[in-house]
Design an enzyme around this catalytic site. Structure first.
Site, mmCIF file in Angstrom:
data_model
loop_
_atom_site.group_PDB
_atom_site.id
_atom_site.type_symbol
_atom_site.label_atom_id
_atom_site.label_comp_id
_atom_site.label_asym_id
_atom_site.label_seq_id
_atom_site.Cartn_x
_atom_site.Cartn_y
_atom_site.Cartn_z
ATOM 1 N N TYR A 43 -0.531 7.360 3.451
ATOM 2 C CA TYR A 43 -0.002 6.551 4.554
ATOM 3 C C TYR A 43 1.531 6.554 4.524
ATOM 4 C CZ TYR A 43 -4.874 5.461 5.150
ATOM 5 O OH TYR A 43 -6.229 5.580 5.368
ATOM 6 N N HIS A 83 0.855 -1.202 0.000
ATOM 7 C CA HIS A 83 0.000 0.000 0.000
ATOM 8 C C HIS A 83 0.888 1.247 0.000
ATOM 9 C CE1 HIS A 83 -3.208 2.712 0.539
ATOM 10 N NE2 HIS A 83 -3.902 2.100 1.477
ATOM 11 N N HIS A 131 -2.547 7.014 -0.827
ATOM 12 C CA HIS A 131 -3.506 7.619 0.111
ATOM 13 C C HIS A 131 -2.935 8.284 1.356
ATOM 14 C CE1 HIS A 131 -6.731 4.742 -1.710
ATOM 15 N NE2 HIS A 131 -6.500 5.796 -2.472
HETATM 16 C C1 LIG Z 1 -15.211 1.839 2.609
HETATM 17 C C2 LIG Z 1 -13.917 2.071 1.877
HETATM 18 C C3 LIG Z 1 -12.751 1.549 2.378
HETATM 19 C C4 LIG Z 1 -11.535 1.701 1.675
HETATM 20 N N1 LIG Z 1 -10.408 1.111 2.168
HETATM 21 C C5 LIG Z 1 -9.274 1.119 1.436
HETATM 22 C C6 LIG Z 1 -8.129 0.374 1.836
HETATM 23 O O1 LIG Z 1 -8.144 -0.334 2.854
HETATM 24 N N2 LIG Z 1 -7.020 0.439 1.065
HETATM 25 C C7 LIG Z 1 -6.972 1.191 -0.087
HETATM 26 O O2 LIG Z 1 -5.948 1.226 -0.758
HETATM 27 N N3 LIG Z 1 -8.049 1.896 -0.504
HETATM 28 C C8 LIG Z 1 -9.194 1.856 0.213
HETATM 29 N N4 LIG Z 1 -10.307 2.503 -0.252
HETATM 30 C C9 LIG Z 1 -10.291 3.093 -1.607
HETATM 31 C C10 LIG Z 1 -10.848 2.082 -2.623
HETATM 32 O O3 LIG Z 1 -9.993 0.967 -2.763
HETATM 33 C C11 LIG Z 1 -11.069 2.721 -4.022
HETATM 34 O O4 LIG Z 1 -9.829 3.136 -4.548
HETATM 35 C C12 LIG Z 1 -12.010 3.901 -3.929
HETATM 36 O O5 LIG Z 1 -13.208 3.539 -3.264
HETATM 37 C C13 LIG Z 1 -12.363 4.444 -5.321
HETATM 38 O O6 LIG Z 1 -12.960 3.432 -6.098
HETATM 39 P P1 LIG Z 1 -14.569 3.390 -6.321
HETATM 40 O O7 LIG Z 1 -14.935 4.691 -6.958
HETATM 41 O O8 LIG Z 1 -14.742 2.210 -7.251
HETATM 42 O O9 LIG Z 1 -15.223 3.195 -4.996
HETATM 43 C C14 LIG Z 1 -11.512 2.422 0.458
HETATM 44 C C15 LIG Z 1 -12.701 2.981 -0.019
HETATM 45 C C16 LIG Z 1 -13.889 2.801 0.653
HETATM 46 C C17 LIG Z 1 -15.157 3.375 0.077
#
Ligand SMILES: Cc1cc2nc3c(=O)[nH]c(=O)nc-3n(C[C@H](O)[C@H](O)[C@H](O)COP(=O)(O)O)c2cc1C
Length: 365
Positions: A181, A176, A179
């Protein structure tokens, strides 16, 4: 018959994927005490398909890696054992399962740290409080800047986590590096104010990330390693003045390590004529990367089909749509109606509600 590019096969290294719809990593905060729970067996196997790629929620590499309640880890024997039946269930359905390994760095508070110590980071600059969806604010504790000679230990935590992931049965790991981190706190110049060999030039700021990649590749092999990057995002006060250059340097360096895939987040979406428009700024990075490319962020069926068809990406990761539609590949195949996601239950701790109770197509028809 309508061609559905998302449902065409893709060979990712030694993995024969039967379609291109990936479960994006999704933190669900239901791993009580940082230990994966039995209810995750149902959650992940609901979303598993023959030849489909799933990525776990972000999973901590050590006891300093945490910043949210009840997120899973993979640094203890108990955690590794707890992952095993979850991984087995996904494999029984033919899924390919990668574990996203994670360190939050300064996106944390004293409460999450061993002995109430300061969260560790590239810097001692605290993240300003951040607005939350519910109107409140998220607060973070002042971090402690890692000393140069402490960094190899953190790199080693990633290596051990990768070894543990393989021990738990995972097909590979996703590092990862997105974002805001820890890895991004080193990578991006808004957060990295170091003067040692881990700060300053892009090469120096990416050093930590690439040491992690090298250690993980050395431990489990490049053919089991993916990396998630988000050069264009600015979450938790982490952004770069030249995201294109940082992204390109990382991708070129990942090529040298020959890793399996690169998973990139689209820049924040613009709304044009009432519709979300994905800016498609990842193209130069996709063109530079030699492995499998995964794009994520705001995709729906139509847009996903379009970008696969155009060759803009190999795979598309879906977050919120997959969260709310356990049978998303089937729905995309049939062009069926989708369940709406419920933001309120994204991170609540209930083992069923908003987690495993989203209806399948048959039951919602
Ligand atoms: C509830 C939730 C939890 C997420 N947790 C993570 C995570 O643990 N690791 C990560 O890299 N991105 C995380 N994300 C980002 C998602 O992997 C994804 O990149 C983001 O939701 C955009 O894609 P989407 O428009 O298809 O939802 C999270 C997003 C949501 C909504």
């Amino acid at each position: 018959m309508e061609a559905v590019p998302l449902l065409t096969p893709h060979k990712m290294g030694k993995f024969d994927l039967s379609h291109r719809i990936v479960l994006a990593p999704l933190t669900r905060q239901r791993s009580y005490g940082n230990v994966p729970q039995a209810h995750a067996i149902l959650y992940y196997s609901q979303r598993a398909t023959q030849g489909g790629l799933l990525i776990t929620e972000a999973t901590g590499v050590s006891d300093t890696a945490q910043g949210y309640t009840d997120t899973p880890g993979i640094w203890t024997k108990e955690q590794v054992e707890a992952w095993k039946p979850i991984v087995d269930a996904v494999h029984k359905k033919g899924g390919v399962f990668f574990c996203q390994i994670w360190h939050v760095g300064r996106v944390s508070t004293y409460d999450f740290q061993p002995n109430g110590q300061a969260p560790i980071s590239s810097t001692d600059k605290q993240i300003p409080r951040q607005p939350r969806h519910d109107g409140g604010f998220e607060e973070f504790s002042p971090p402690r800047r890692l000393k140069t000679d402490e960094i190899p230990k953190i790199v080693d935590d990633f290596r051990l986590a990768a070894r543990n992931a393989i021990e738990a049965g995972f097909d590979g790991v996703e590092i990862h590096g997105a974002h805001g981190y820890l890895i991004e706190q080193f990578m991006k110049d808004s957060a990295n104010d170091r003067t040692d060999e881990y700060g300053g030039s892009i090469e120096n700021r990416c050093r930590f990330a690439l040491e992690v990649v090298e250690a993980v590749v050395g431990e489990i092999g490049a053919d089991r390693v993916g990396m998630r990057l988000s050069p264009f995002t600015d979450y938790v006060d982490c952004w770069d003045s030249n995201p294109e250059a940082v992204g390109l340097y990382m991708v070129q360096s990942l090529n040298k390590h020959n890793i399996l895939y690169c998973h990139m987040i689209e820049p924040r979406m613009a709304i044009v004529q009432g519709r979300h428009q994905i800016p498609h700024r990842l193209l130069p990075l996709r063109e530079a990367f030699r492995g499998t490319f995964v794009a994520a962020g705001g995709y729906d069926r139509e847009e996903g089909n379009k970008v696969v068809d155009e060759g803009y990406t190999d795979l598309v990761a879906y977050g919120r749509l997959f969260l709310a539609n356990p049978d998303l590949p089937k729905r995309f195949e049939l062009s069926a109606r989708l369940n709406k996601y419920d933001r309120i239950t994204f991170y609540t701790s209930d083992p069923v509600v908003g987690y495993t109770d989203y209806p399948f197509l048959e039951s919602s028809a």
